[in-house]
Design a protein around this motif. Structure first.
Motif, PDB file in Angstrom:
ATOM      1  N   TYR A   1       9.560  11.469  33.232  1.00 25.32           N
ATOM      2  CA  TYR A   1       8.947  10.402  32.442  1.00 25.32           C
ATOM      3  C   TYR A   1       7.687   9.936  33.160  1.00 25.32           C
ATOM      4  O   TYR A   1       7.632   9.904  34.401  1.00 25.32           O
ATOM      5  N   ILE A   2       6.699   9.554  32.341  1.00 27.36           N
ATOM      6  CA  ILE A   2       5.438   9.098  32.919  1.00 27.36           C
ATOM      7  C   ILE A   2       5.605   7.695  33.500  1.00 27.36           C
ATOM      8  O   ILE A   2       6.201   6.816  32.888  1.00 27.36           O
TER       9      ILE A   2
ATOM     10  N   GLY B   1       7.841   4.897  28.266  1.00 27.54           N
ATOM     11  CA  GLY B   1       9.194   5.362  27.961  1.00 27.54           C
ATOM     12  C   GLY B   1       9.166   6.584  27.064  1.00 27.54           C
ATOM     13  O   GLY B   1       8.194   7.340  27.053  1.00 27.54           O
ATOM     14  N   ASP B   2      10.240   6.778  26.310  1.00 26.48           N
ATOM     15  CA  ASP B   2      10.355   7.948  25.441  1.00 26.48           C
ATOM     16  C   ASP B   2       9.631   7.678  24.129  1.00 26.48           C
ATOM     17  O   ASP B   2      10.055   6.843  23.335  1.00 26.48           O
ATOM     18  N   ALA B   3       8.531   8.403  23.921  1.00 22.08           N
ATOM     19  CA  ALA B   3       7.679   8.129  22.760  1.00 22.08           C
ATOM     20  C   ALA B   3       8.441   8.346  21.448  1.00 22.08           C
ATOM     21  O   ALA B   3       8.332   7.529  20.523  1.00 22.08           O
TER      22      ALA B   3
HETATM   23  N1  URA Z   1       7.738  12.255  26.933  1.00 28.91           N
HETATM   24  C1  URA Z   1       7.917  10.964  26.613  1.00 28.91           C
HETATM   25  O1  URA Z   1       8.270  10.633  25.498  1.00 28.91           O
HETATM   26  N2  URA Z   1       7.745  10.040  27.587  1.00 28.91           N
HETATM   27  C2  URA Z   1       7.358  10.350  28.828  1.00 28.91           C
HETATM   28  O2  URA Z   1       7.204   9.450  29.673  1.00 28.91           O
HETATM   29  C3  URA Z   1       7.157  11.706  29.135  1.00 28.91           C
HETATM   30  C4  URA Z   1       7.348  12.646  28.170  1.00 28.91           C
END
Ligand code: URA
Length: 210
Positions: free
Chosen positions: A194-195, A200-202
């Motif tokens: 994850y960045i 978070g999770d896009a």
């Molecule tokens: N994909 C995502 O949705 N979030 C991230 O932080 C990295 C990859």
């Protein structure tokens, strides 16, 4: 070849990006803002589109005026999070065609495997914009670009909201000619890729799946 990364630092883009980073921003506002940021980024990304002079008649008189010189554009979201950026871009470029690429990571080889590819039939003649909100490891971005090249595409750009250097390097190692447009280059990746700090999770935040 010079590495080509463009950080779009327009104040409106940066302001909206800050709101979507906030963990208290819910899916409705998150989705609307991703849409708005995508519109603003499409505006910046198309800054160098070629124009041609045409003759028209206003209610007052004839004049020579500028129009886009018929450049064909294709938008290719990487599923699923890339879908959240499509409407924002087509609002700015309504004649663009939209292709879709779905990839998953093979748990053993860790390679990106295509599970769905549906593209405009004339991608060879189009300027293609591959979109995904996050450029993290760069694995799926690079594989998506390769999938387009394998089918004849020659003119490809990559658009994301947040990138990290690792992902930028991965794209440029495999595809040095591809321009990358992002609103931010963040610190790096955590041990789950994850960045950091990211948002978070896009996909989960766009579709409310968490
Ligand atoms: N994909 C995502 O949705 N979030 C991230 O932080 C990295 C990859």
């Amino acid at each position: 070849m010079v590495k080509k990364v463009h950080v779009l630092d327009h104040p409106l883009i940066q302001h909206k990006l800050t709101i979507i980073r906030d963990k208290n921003t819910g899916p409705k506002e998150f989705r609307e803002l991703v849409d708005e940021i995508s519109t603003l980024m499409a505006y910046e990304l198309t800054r160098n589109l070629a124009l041609q002079v045409v003759t028209i008649e206003t209610p007052i008189k004839k004049m020579n005026a500028k129009k886009l010189s018929g450049k064909k554009i294709g938008i290719v979201p990487i599923m699923r999070a890339g879908l959240g950026m499509v409407n924002g871009i087509t609002r700015m470029i309504p004649v663009a065609k939209v292709g879709h690429i779905g990839l998953y990571r093979d748990p053993e080889t860790l390679k990106a495997i295509e599970y769905y590819v549906k593209l405009p039939t004339d991608i060879q003649g189009r300027e293609l914009i591959v979109v995904d909100p996050m450029l993290a490891t760069g694995g799926s971005a690079s594989a998506a670009i390769q999938a387009l090249k394998d089918r004849g595409a020659v003119n490809i750009k990559f658009l994301c909201l947040i990138a990290v250097q690792e992902g930028i390097d991965a794209i440029h190692k495999d595809h040095p000619e591809v321009d990358i447009f992002t609103a931010s280059i963040d610190q790096g990746l955590n041990d789950k890729s994850y960045i950091i700090p990211g948002f978070g999770d896009a996909g989960d935040r766009l579709f409310g799946t968490k």
